[in-house]
Design a protein around this motif. Structure first.
Motif, PDB file in Angstrom:
ATOM      1  N   ILE A   1       0.989  -1.307   0.058  1.00  0.00           N
ATOM      2  CA  ILE A   1      -0.064   0.259   0.415  1.00  0.00           C
ATOM      3  C   ILE A   1       1.074   0.926   0.034  1.00  0.00           C
ATOM      4  N   PHE A   2       0.561   2.167  -1.123  1.00  0.00           N
ATOM      5  CA  PHE A   2       1.727   3.212  -1.355  1.00  0.00           C
ATOM      6  C   PHE A   2       0.208   4.262  -0.661  1.00  0.00           C
ATOM      7  N   LYS A   3       0.461   5.227  -0.101  1.00  0.00           N
ATOM      8  CA  LYS A   3      -0.108   6.572   0.784  1.00  0.00           C
ATOM      9  C   LYS A   3       1.454   7.851   0.674  1.00  0.00           C
ATOM     10  N   VAL A   4       0.828   9.071  -0.053  1.00  0.00           N
ATOM     11  CA  VAL A   4       1.449  10.283   0.668  1.00  0.00           C
ATOM     12  C   VAL A   4       1.547  10.297   2.394  1.00  0.00           C
ATOM     13  N   LYS A   5       0.784  10.019   2.607  1.00  0.00           N
ATOM     14  CA  LYS A   5       1.165   9.608   4.292  1.00  0.00           C
ATOM     15  C   LYS A   5       0.444   8.873   4.924  1.00  0.00           C
ATOM     16  N   PRO A   6       1.851   7.687   4.832  1.00  0.00           N
ATOM     17  CA  PRO A   6       1.290   6.327   5.093  1.00  0.00           C
ATOM     18  C   PRO A   6       1.535   6.133   6.352  1.00  0.00           C
ATOM     19  N   GLY A   7       0.769   5.260   6.840  1.00  0.00           N
ATOM     20  CA  GLY A   7       1.263   4.369   8.024  1.00  0.00           C
ATOM     21  C   GLY A   7       1.815   3.379   8.764  1.00  0.00           C
ATOM     22  N   GLU A   8       1.568   2.718   9.473  1.00  0.00           N
ATOM     23  CA  GLU A   8       2.068   1.406  10.010  1.00  0.00           C
ATOM     24  C   GLU A   8       1.479   0.446   8.097  1.00  0.00           C
TER      25      GLU A   8
ATOM     26  N   GLU B   1       2.533   0.504   5.314  1.00  0.00           N
ATOM     27  CA  GLU B   1       2.412   0.961   4.432  1.00  0.00           C
ATOM     28  C   GLU B   1       3.656   2.342   4.247  1.00  0.00           C
ATOM     29  N   ASP B   2       3.818   2.005   2.771  1.00  0.00           N
ATOM     30  CA  ASP B   2       5.293   2.786   2.623  1.00  0.00           C
ATOM     31  C   ASP B   2       4.645   4.148   1.675  1.00  0.00           C
ATOM     32  N   PRO B   3       5.041   5.240   0.988  1.00  0.00           N
ATOM     33  CA  PRO B   3       5.480   6.625   0.591  1.00  0.00           C
ATOM     34  C   PRO B   3       5.173   6.587  -0.480  1.00  0.00           C
ATOM     35  N   LEU B   4       4.189   6.887  -1.647  1.00  0.00           N
ATOM     36  CA  LEU B   4       3.759   7.372  -2.764  1.00  0.00           C
ATOM     37  C   LEU B   4       5.479   7.701  -3.121  1.00  0.00           C
ATOM     38  N   GLN B   5       5.442   7.050  -4.328  1.00  0.00           N
ATOM     39  CA  GLN B   5       7.289   8.172  -5.359  1.00  0.00           C
ATOM     40  C   GLN B   5       6.841   8.288  -6.667  1.00  0.00           C
TER      41      GLN B   5
ATOM     42  N   THR C   1       8.579  23.481  -5.497  1.00  0.00           N
ATOM     43  CA  THR C   1       8.967  24.243  -4.074  1.00  0.00           C
ATOM     44  C   THR C   1       7.673  23.903  -3.299  1.00  0.00           C
ATOM     45  N   ASP C   2       7.058  23.194  -4.225  1.00  0.00           N
ATOM     46  CA  ASP C   2       5.640  22.841  -3.759  1.00  0.00           C
ATOM     47  C   ASP C   2       5.368  21.415  -2.359  1.00  0.00           C
ATOM     48  N   THR C   3       5.552  21.910  -1.496  1.00  0.00           N
ATOM     49  CA  THR C   3       5.432  21.397  -0.246  1.00  0.00           C
ATOM     50  C   THR C   3       5.065  19.687  -0.485  1.00  0.00           C
ATOM     51  N   ARG C   4       3.905  19.703  -0.874  1.00  0.00           N
ATOM     52  CA  ARG C   4       2.815  19.486  -0.682  1.00  0.00           C
ATOM     53  C   ARG C   4       3.619  17.895  -1.834  1.00  0.00           C
ATOM     54  N   MET C   5       4.144  18.157  -3.059  1.00  0.00           N
ATOM     55  CA  MET C   5       4.897  17.438  -3.979  1.00  0.00           C
ATOM     56  C   MET C   5       5.797  17.354  -3.527  1.00  0.00           C
ATOM     57  N   LYS C   6       6.893  17.728  -2.607  1.00  0.00           N
ATOM     58  CA  LYS C   6       8.374  17.456  -2.741  1.00  0.00           C
ATOM     59  C   LYS C   6       8.351  16.294  -1.969  1.00  0.00           C
ATOM     60  N   PRO C   7       7.416  14.959  -1.091  1.00  0.00           N
ATOM     61  CA  PRO C   7       7.898  13.595  -1.153  1.00  0.00           C
ATOM     62  C   PRO C   7       6.790  12.573  -2.183  1.00  0.00           C
TER      63      PRO C   7
ATOM     64  N   VAL D   1      -1.846  -1.411  -3.916  1.00  0.00           N
ATOM     65  CA  VAL D   1      -2.747   0.027  -3.571  1.00  0.00           C
ATOM     66  C   VAL D   1      -2.212   1.259  -4.195  1.00  0.00           C
ATOM     67  N   ILE D   2      -2.088   1.980  -4.737  1.00  0.00           N
ATOM     68  CA  ILE D   2      -1.710   2.466  -4.934  1.00  0.00           C
ATOM     69  C   ILE D   2      -2.769   3.899  -4.767  1.00  0.00           C
ATOM     70  N   ASP D   3      -2.843   4.867  -3.385  1.00  0.00           N
ATOM     71  CA  ASP D   3      -3.793   6.068  -2.927  1.00  0.00           C
ATOM     72  C   ASP D   3      -3.926   6.826  -3.326  1.00  0.00           C
ATOM     73  N   LEU D   4      -4.142   7.539  -3.841  1.00  0.00           N
ATOM     74  CA  LEU D   4      -3.977   8.800  -4.629  1.00  0.00           C
ATOM     75  C   LEU D   4      -4.778   9.752  -3.913  1.00  0.00           C
ATOM     76  N   SER D   5      -5.841   9.793  -2.523  1.00  0.00           N
ATOM     77  CA  SER D   5      -6.394  10.622  -2.500  1.00  0.00           C
ATOM     78  C   SER D   5      -5.953  11.678  -1.928  1.00  0.00           C
ATOM     79  N   LEU D   6      -4.820  11.923  -1.634  1.00  0.00           N
ATOM     80  CA  LEU D   6      -4.111  13.562  -0.680  1.00  0.00           C
ATOM     81  C   LEU D   6      -3.358  13.853  -1.518  1.00  0.00           C
ATOM     82  N   VAL D   7      -3.391  13.276  -3.189  1.00  0.00           N
ATOM     83  CA  VAL D   7      -2.390  14.077  -4.079  1.00  0.00           C
ATOM     84  C   VAL D   7      -3.096  15.243  -4.457  1.00  0.00           C
TER      85      VAL D   7
END
Length: 702
Positions: free
Chosen positions: A238-245, A247-251, A449-455, A485-491
């Motif tokens: 599972i890949f997320k913008v803000k991963p939990g336990e 889960e992996d970071p979306l890159q 420079t968008d802080t939301r996009m950097k991760p 599962v590629i979670d795009l909800s917070l993109v």
């Protein structure tokens, strides 16, 4: 002596054929035919019923017909079975009639006389007066349960005595599947169930981990719960913008993006900015970004850029003839001449001579077009001569012929965002178009420079191409799980289309190269939720490439070519009328849930042959968990009640409980409490604080 198909049929006869055409058979029902329930078929069965099945003997089998309508016809002289005295005058009596849609032929199994085989199509049609019969329980189940490689059970058919509905995974996923229906009709549960039931059956068949690959693009964040480690024995990533336990970071690194994707996200103009951006991407992917003190090196780059630009113009629009804006090409020539003239007599010998020749031929092309009534068309001979002289000058300055051959500007070679900025600035200076690329540079800087996009964009050193393919598509033998599962909800909304396009394209091109190297396809299923948002129809004749159009085009390519490389596409949409016609037409199997919108119903009706539309009239009335399966994966259109899926395995797509929130109590009488702390939301929104698992907590309480 074996029994014929026509033995013991007297008690099952319900009427006779009185009208026959290639797509319709009308039947006059006998007076004694049941009015609501048939009891002579091995068990109670509702009859007559729209969309149920009847049989008509033809040749060595039965024609299977599906009831499309029922009616009552007033008859002055009804014909009753058993009456011998035709001299009697009877009173008018209402006779029932029904219309059948011919579906196929039911024949006895060649090796097992107690079994039947159903096949679509009819070798022969019945004659007027032929008897029409109810199917027995075994015959009815055989209509739905026929077919080869029916490996996976997905539900039962209420219209066929709850016969098992099984599918062949090769047919279901091999030629693309569209799951369509209104919100709340059960689409997400059907997709999660199809994935789970197929993997469970494969796991049982191979007695181990299936070598399967399902990749879910999830814009609403629904599927994380369905395949989370604590709720599922099926391993998933599972890949997320803000991963939990677990889960992996979306890159999605920016160096994955190709030139079309960069041009769309930066809104690069076709006249100046797009060629500049393409040259900059080529240089930065080759690592040729930093300035060099050698003046000859700079001139080589300038000449190489000129040659590449002319080739781009030729490939995109024919500058010597029907090029849409040939004046643009003339303006480029004038700028190149101004950029070359200060270097005259700077270099000795042959380089200086070749530079003079290049400036002379450019002047020869520009001079006649400076008049009062100029024409800006260029001939093929003029352009080819210009390219040759520019090539000679490039070689004279130490360049190689191979240096000016078109390189793969879209190859995913790592680079940093700052390097791309410097490369764009350098190319713009060489082409003398710096004043025209300022807006392009601003858009690139804003993105970087968008802080939301950097991760998400990540650094070139954060992840390699090999690791990304291994993580997102899966390792050898799927040892790290069968589902991504590629979670795009917070993109961020402004980039979600382009990131979706990049992910889908990378998967598709990776499978292309896998087949090229291994000479065999790697079966993979790509699931696109909310497809009407990402695969939305667009107008072909509009210039420019916005992000939504680029996203749709990659899915159109996957729909057309994916099957050849083992990539199956599963679309889920509540608005099929907004989907790209190209993608929808390439889907060969449809799972249709409740659809109430007139436009969507009309589109679905156009997707199926005329003789299969009777069942589709039930679409507005279908309850949740019920759907119509039709197309390549099913021998005939069938109404399916999908198997139950435990709540913990269901995507988080339940309707909100307004009443429970108002009264503080759920349907079972358990107290529920909604705690509201907007500071957590505000801090997370503004990037002041990291909130983990807030959505999971709220979902569990709800």
């Amino acid at each position: 002596m074996s029994r014929t198909p026509f033995e013991h049929t007297g008690s099952l006869q319900i009427g006779t054929v009185d009208f026959v055409s290639s797509d319709e058979v009308k039947v006059a029902l006998d007076i004694e035919t049941p009015e609501s329930m048939a009891l002579n078929t091995g068990g109670p069965r509702p009859f007559p019923r729209v969309n149920s099945y009847v049989l008509i003997p033809v040749d060595d089998g039965f024609l299977v017909g599906q009831i499309t309508w029922l009616a009552v016809e007033r008859s002055a002289f009804p014909q009753r079975r058993g009456m011998k005295d035709f001299g009697l005058v009877d009173l008018p009596y209402p006779l029932r009639k029904l219309s059948l849609n011919p579906l196929g032929t039911l024949r006895k199994h060649p090796h097992d006389p107690d079994q039947y085989i159903f096949r679509r199509g009819a070798d022969a049609l019945p004659s007027v007066g032929t008897a029409v019969m109810l199917p027995t329980e075994r015959q009815l189940r055989s209509i739905v349960e026929s077919g080869e490689n029916r490996r996976v059970l997905i539900g039962t058919s209420p219209l066929a005595g709850n016969a098992e509905v099984r599918v062949d995974p090769n047919r279901l996923f091999g030629r693309h599947l569209a799951v369509l229906g209104n919100t709340g009709s059960g689409k997400s549960c059907s997709i999660a169930g199809l994935i789970r039931w197929n993997l469970e059956q494969a796991k049982e068949a191979c007695s181990g981990q299936p070598n399967a690959r399902f990749i879910i693009l999830d814009p609403n964040g629904e599927y994380s719960r369905a395949f989370s480690a604590k709720n599922s024995e099926i391993k998933a990533r599972i890949f997320k913008v803000k991963p939990g336990e677990n889960e992996d970071p979306l890159q999605v690194p920016l160096w994955f993006w190709n030139s079309a994707e960069w041009a769309s996200i930066t809104q690069a103009s076709a006249k100046t900015q797009r060629p500049t951006l393409i040259h900059a991407l080529r240089f930065v992917r080759e690592g040729d970004v930093e300035p060099v003190e050698d003046a000859g090196h700079e001139m080589r780059r300038f000449l190489r850029t000129i040659i590449s630009t002319i080739q781009i113009e030729k490939n995109s629009g024919s500058p010597w003839g029907s090029f849409p804006r040939p004046k643009n090409f003339y303006e480029k020539l004038e700028k190149w001449k101004k950029g070359l003239e200060p270097n005259l007599d700077t270099f000795p010998g042959e380089p200086n001579q070749k530079l003079h020749q290049l400036i002379e031929i450019i002047e020869g092309l520009c001079e006649p077009r400076r008049g009062r009534y100029p024409h800006y068309d260029f001939t093929l001979i003029e352009v080819n001569e210009l390219i040759q002289v520019a090539r000679d000058a490039h070689v004279a300055f130490g360049g190689l012929e191979s240096d000016v051959l078109p390189s793969d500007v879209d190859a995913p070679c790592p680079f940093e965002g700052d390097s791309l900025l410097r490369s764009v600035e350098a190319v713009a200076e060489m082409l003398n178009v710096s004043e025209h690329v300022e807006t392009l540079l601003i858009r690139i800087r804003t993105l970087l420079t968008d802080t939301r996009m950097k991760p998400i964009l990540s650094s070139a050193s954060d992840i390699t191409l090999e690791k990304w393919l291994s993580d997102y598509i899966g390792k050898d033998q799927a040892e790290d799980g069968c589902v991504s599962v590629i979670d795009l909800s917070l993109v961020p909304t402004e980039v979600v289309h382009i990131l979706t396009a990049v992910i889908a394209r990378m998967i598709f091109e990776a499978l292309q190269r896998y087949m090229k190297i291994n000479s065999v396809a790697l079966p993979t299923v790509l699931v696109m939720e909310e497809a009407h948002t990402f695969i939305k129809r667009y107008q072909q004749d509009i210039d420019g490439q916005d992000t939504a159009k680029v996203c749709c085009q990659i899915f159109e390519r996957i729909a057309r070519e994916g099957r050849k490389f083992g990539l199956g596409l599963v679309l889920s949409s509540q608005r099929p009328s907004e989907l790209s016609p190209t993608v929808l037409s390439q889907c060969n199997t449809y799972l249709l849930h409740r659809i109430t919108n007139d436009r969507d119903q009309e589109l679905v009706h156009r997707l199926v042959p005329d003789n299969l539309k009777g069942l589709l009239r039930e679409l507005p009335l279908l309850p949740s968990q019920n759907a119509i399966l039709l197309g390549w994966a099913s021998e005939l259109p069938v109404l399916v009640k999908m198997n139950n899926l435990p709540e913990s395995y269901q995507p988080r797509s339940n309707d909100p409980d307004f009443w429970g929130s108002w009264v503080g109590m759920d349907e079972e009488g358990h107290e529920i409490l909604y705690e509201i702390d907007w500071s957590l939301i505000a801090n997370d929104w503004q990037g002041k604080q990291t909130v983990e698992n807030v959505d999971e907590t709220v979902g569990d309480d709800a």
